[in-house]
Enzyme design. Structure first.
Site, PDB file in Angstrom:
ATOM      1  N   ASP A   5      -1.356  13.874  17.145  1.00 38.56           N
ATOM      2  CA  ASP A   5      -1.127  14.119  15.710  1.00 38.56           C
ATOM      3  C   ASP A   5      -2.438  14.077  14.927  1.00 38.56           C
ATOM      4  O   ASP A   5      -2.540  13.426  13.893  1.00 38.56           O
ATOM      5  CB  ASP A   5      -0.136  13.096  15.146  1.00 38.56           C
ATOM      6  CG  ASP A   5       0.481  13.555  13.816  1.00 38.56           C
ATOM      7  OD1 ASP A   5       0.445  14.775  13.542  1.00 38.56           O
ATOM      8  OD2 ASP A   5       0.978  12.707  13.067  1.00 38.56           O
TER       9      ASP A   5
ATOM     10  N   LYS B 292       1.642  -3.295   9.055  1.00 32.91           N
ATOM     11  CA  LYS B 292       2.664  -2.255   9.105  1.00 32.91           C
ATOM     12  C   LYS B 292       3.982  -2.905   9.506  1.00 32.91           C
ATOM     13  O   LYS B 292       4.048  -3.642  10.494  1.00 32.91           O
ATOM     14  CB  LYS B 292       2.284  -1.169  10.111  1.00 32.91           C
ATOM     15  CG  LYS B 292       1.026  -0.396   9.718  1.00 32.91           C
ATOM     16  CD  LYS B 292       0.660   0.651  10.764  1.00 32.91           C
ATOM     17  CE  LYS B 292       1.628   1.803  10.782  1.00 32.91           C
ATOM     18  NZ  LYS B 292       1.172   2.906  11.668  1.00 32.91           N
TER      19      LYS B 292
ATOM     20  N   LEU C 262       0.807  -1.215   0.000  1.00 29.10           N
ATOM     21  CA  LEU C 262       0.000   0.000   0.000  1.00 29.10           C
ATOM     22  C   LEU C 262       0.843   1.270   0.000  1.00 29.10           C
ATOM     23  O   LEU C 262       0.415   2.305  -0.484  1.00 29.10           O
ATOM     24  CB  LEU C 262      -0.942   0.005   1.208  1.00 29.10           C
ATOM     25  CG  LEU C 262      -1.934  -1.163   1.303  1.00 29.10           C
ATOM     26  CD1 LEU C 262      -2.724  -1.083   2.591  1.00 29.10           C
ATOM     27  CD2 LEU C 262      -2.855  -1.172   0.100  1.00 29.10           C
ATOM     28  N   GLY C 263       2.023   1.199   0.590  1.00 28.00           N
ATOM     29  CA  GLY C 263       2.855   2.388   0.649  1.00 28.00           C
ATOM     30  C   GLY C 263       4.130   2.114   1.414  1.00 28.00           C
ATOM     31  O   GLY C 263       4.353   1.024   1.936  1.00 28.00           O
TER      32      GLY C 263
ATOM     33  N   GLY D  54       7.923   4.316   3.194  1.00 32.41           N
ATOM     34  CA  GLY D  54       8.743   5.503   3.354  1.00 32.41           C
ATOM     35  C   GLY D  54       9.996   5.164   4.117  1.00 32.41           C
ATOM     36  O   GLY D  54      10.423   4.000   4.163  1.00 32.41           O
ATOM     37  N   GLY D  55      10.595   6.175   4.746  1.00 30.74           N
ATOM     38  CA  GLY D  55      11.848   5.956   5.457  1.00 30.74           C
ATOM     39  C   GLY D  55      11.696   5.141   6.717  1.00 30.74           C
ATOM     40  O   GLY D  55      12.644   4.488   7.160  1.00 30.74           O
ATOM     41  N   PHE D  56      10.494   5.168   7.338  1.00 27.53           N
ATOM     42  CA  PHE D  56      10.310   4.490   8.616  1.00 27.53           C
ATOM     43  C   PHE D  56       9.770   3.073   8.460  1.00 27.53           C
ATOM     44  O   PHE D  56      10.082   2.202   9.258  1.00 27.53           O
ATOM     45  CB  PHE D  56       9.362   5.302   9.505  1.00 27.53           C
ATOM     46  CG  PHE D  56       9.916   6.638   9.888  1.00 27.53           C
ATOM     47  CD1 PHE D  56      10.825   6.753  10.935  1.00 27.53           C
ATOM     48  CD2 PHE D  56       9.554   7.790   9.204  1.00 27.53           C
ATOM     49  CE1 PHE D  56      11.348   7.983  11.289  1.00 27.53           C
ATOM     50  CE2 PHE D  56      10.081   9.025   9.550  1.00 27.53           C
ATOM     51  CZ  PHE D  56      10.985   9.116  10.594  1.00 27.53           C
TER      52      PHE D  56
END
Length: 494
Positions: free
Chosen positions: A163, A62, A40-41, A43-45
């Site tokens: 957040d 995740k 799904l996606g 990034g850096g983390f």
């Protein structure tokens, strides 16, 4: 398909019946029950996947890639918090949802978290899909009450989110909202209070949505109210709070953009966004009481139902793929663009002929019609006229013909490139039919993508329109040029 989650695997796609990755040998059946279906996606983390259990139920996985202790701490905290919270507007995590995974040929474990898959759009993308059109105050009131109830569950367990922003709120297909991304949640404990007093709290900052005390590492539960209020300013105006902030007066100038909102509702939002946490509502119950006390000057509940149904219908259309423009609509848009180019070509053809004659580039008056006509035809048809001439009668082509053709081709190229990569995301022909060109993430396309579309589309035309015809058979109604450029043509929703 079964995807390997080893971040160092060079070829991660495998057959759905395989138990181990054919490339790196890592196990594909996670926890003995789950198979990863789609990425799904990332990034850096970390990376996010969609997976299915033995019964075919879809969930989200995740995977943390960042190995820093702080990142691991936040990841573990998200798992622990989601296990405790119990609300339909919060993603559910099962007892064994958090686990460690060891890829083959490594000693470093991956931290993994399986949670409920929230179907829908986040509110940031929802507003973008509406072309930054604000939501109605009555719908905002309904959504604010719903999100406050979700926050009530979070705060009642002595947590605060830290957040809240449009991209962390999901609109489900049935119209309900969900709050996501609990990786930054903190628990109000004696330890936290001590760390806060010592200034030993990591600041979580989202520009436009984070209050000053949180920026300084002093977040409290009322910090969530500030971020929630700012979120609704975005929903009610279609503008980022940062765009509305006046630094000289330290005031958010937003009310003039929402003439339909009641003063009472606007007052609640301003109170939630007060500069001092002490001036904000003490708890969620006070916010709910004030929402219930708002007068009935806003549209009726029937209108709220209609507005909500509209949002749900649009989301349902997006999920079902109805948003993609069909081949006939695209053909009409292209035909409209050619008609527009017809008149543009006549104008610039006349200008080119006049300029060539007045500067002495051509001396014979009969050549005026030749150079003007070549520019005109090339403006409409691109490089095909000169290509046809090169194939059929190359000996008759002169310098004037080549220069005029290049001028017309540049006009044609500029027309499609400039409009398709502009903020309008469409040529005038497509704009007339309310369709636009975006990348696969619904963002405007780049200069490179626009060029790939242009030249591949020209190739499609030269191949007897085959590149266009496949729009009738591809799932996203993509032509050959869309596939190469990674673009889609979508119908705008009003």
């Amino acid at each position: 398909m079964s995807i390997c989650i080893n971040p160092h695997c060079s070829e991660r796609n495998n057959h759905r019946d395989m138990l181990f990755c054919r490339t790196c040998g890592s196990e594909l059946l996670l926890q003995g029950s789950y198979r990863v279906k789609t990425k799904l996606g990332g990034g850096g983390f970390g990376e996010t996947y969609e997976l299915a259990d033995k019964n075919g139920k879809r969930k989200v996985l995740k995977v943390l890639i960042d190995e820093r202790p702080k990142a691991i701490e936040l990841f573990k905290r998200e798992a622990e918090v989601l296990k405790v919270l119990n609300h339909p507007g919060i993603p559910k995590v099962e007892e064994n949802g958090y686990f460690l995974y060891l890829p083959r040929n490594t000693q470093k474990h991956l931290h993994c978290l399986i949670m409920e898959k929230i179907e829908g759009l986040n509110l940031s993308k929802y507003i973008q899909q509406q072309e930054n059109k604000p939501i109605h105050p009555k719908l905002a009131l309904t959504w604010l009450r719903e999100l406050t109830l979700i926050l009530q569950e979070v705060h009642s367990q002595h947590f605060f989110h830290r957040d809240i922003k449009p991209s962390n709120i999901m609109l489900r297909a049935d119209g309900r909202l969900a709050l996501i991304d609990f990786g930054t949640v903190r628990e109000v404990t004696k330890t936290y209070v001590a760390k806060k007093a010592a200034g030993d709290i990591t600041g979580i900052i989202s520009s436009g949505y984070t209050p000053i005390e949180q920026i300084n590492g002093q977040a409290v539960q009322q910090s969530d109210f500030f971020a929630l209020g700012r979120t609704f300013i975005y929903l009610l105006t279609g503008k980022s709070p940062s765009q509305l902030y006046e630094p000289c007066t330290n005031v958010l100038e937003w009310r003039y953009l929402t003439p339909e909102i009641s003063p009472e509702f606007a007052d609640i939002l301003d109170e939630m966004m007060a500069h001092s946490a002490y001036q904000r509502p003490k708890n969620t119950q006070i916010i709910l009481q004030k929402l219930d006390a708002i007068d009935t000057a806003l549209p009726s509940a029937i209108n709220v139902k209609r507005l909500t149904k509209k949002a749900v219908k649009q989301e349902s259309q997006i999920k079902k793929g109805i948003r993609y423009a069909n081949a006939w609509m695209r053909f009409l848009a292209y035909l409209t663009d050619l008609i527009i180019l017809f008149f543009i070509g006549i104008f610039f053809g006349g200008c080119a002929a006049y300029l060539a004659y007045s500067t002495g580039f051509i001396t014979e008056s009969e050549n005026l019609f030749d150079i003007g006509g070549i520019v005109w035809i090339s403006s409409v048809c691109g490089f095909f006229p000169i290509l046809f001439s090169l194939i059929t009668s190359p000996e008759e082509i002169g310098t004037i013909d080549i220069v005029a053709s290049l001028f017309g081709i540049i006009i044609n190229w500029l027309y499609f490139i400039s409009f398709e990569m502009s903020a309008k995301k469409a040529t005038p022909g497509k704009q007339s039919l309310d369709i636009h060109i975006t990348d696969l993430s619904q963002n405007k396309i780049s200069f490179v993508q626009a060029n790939i579309r242009y030249w591949t589309k020209s190739l499609s035309i030269s191949l007897l329109m085959i590149g266009f015809l496949i729009t009738a058979f591809t799932r996203k109604r993509q032509g050959l040029h869309d596939i190469f450029a990674k673009t889609i043509i979508t119908k705008k929703f009003n």
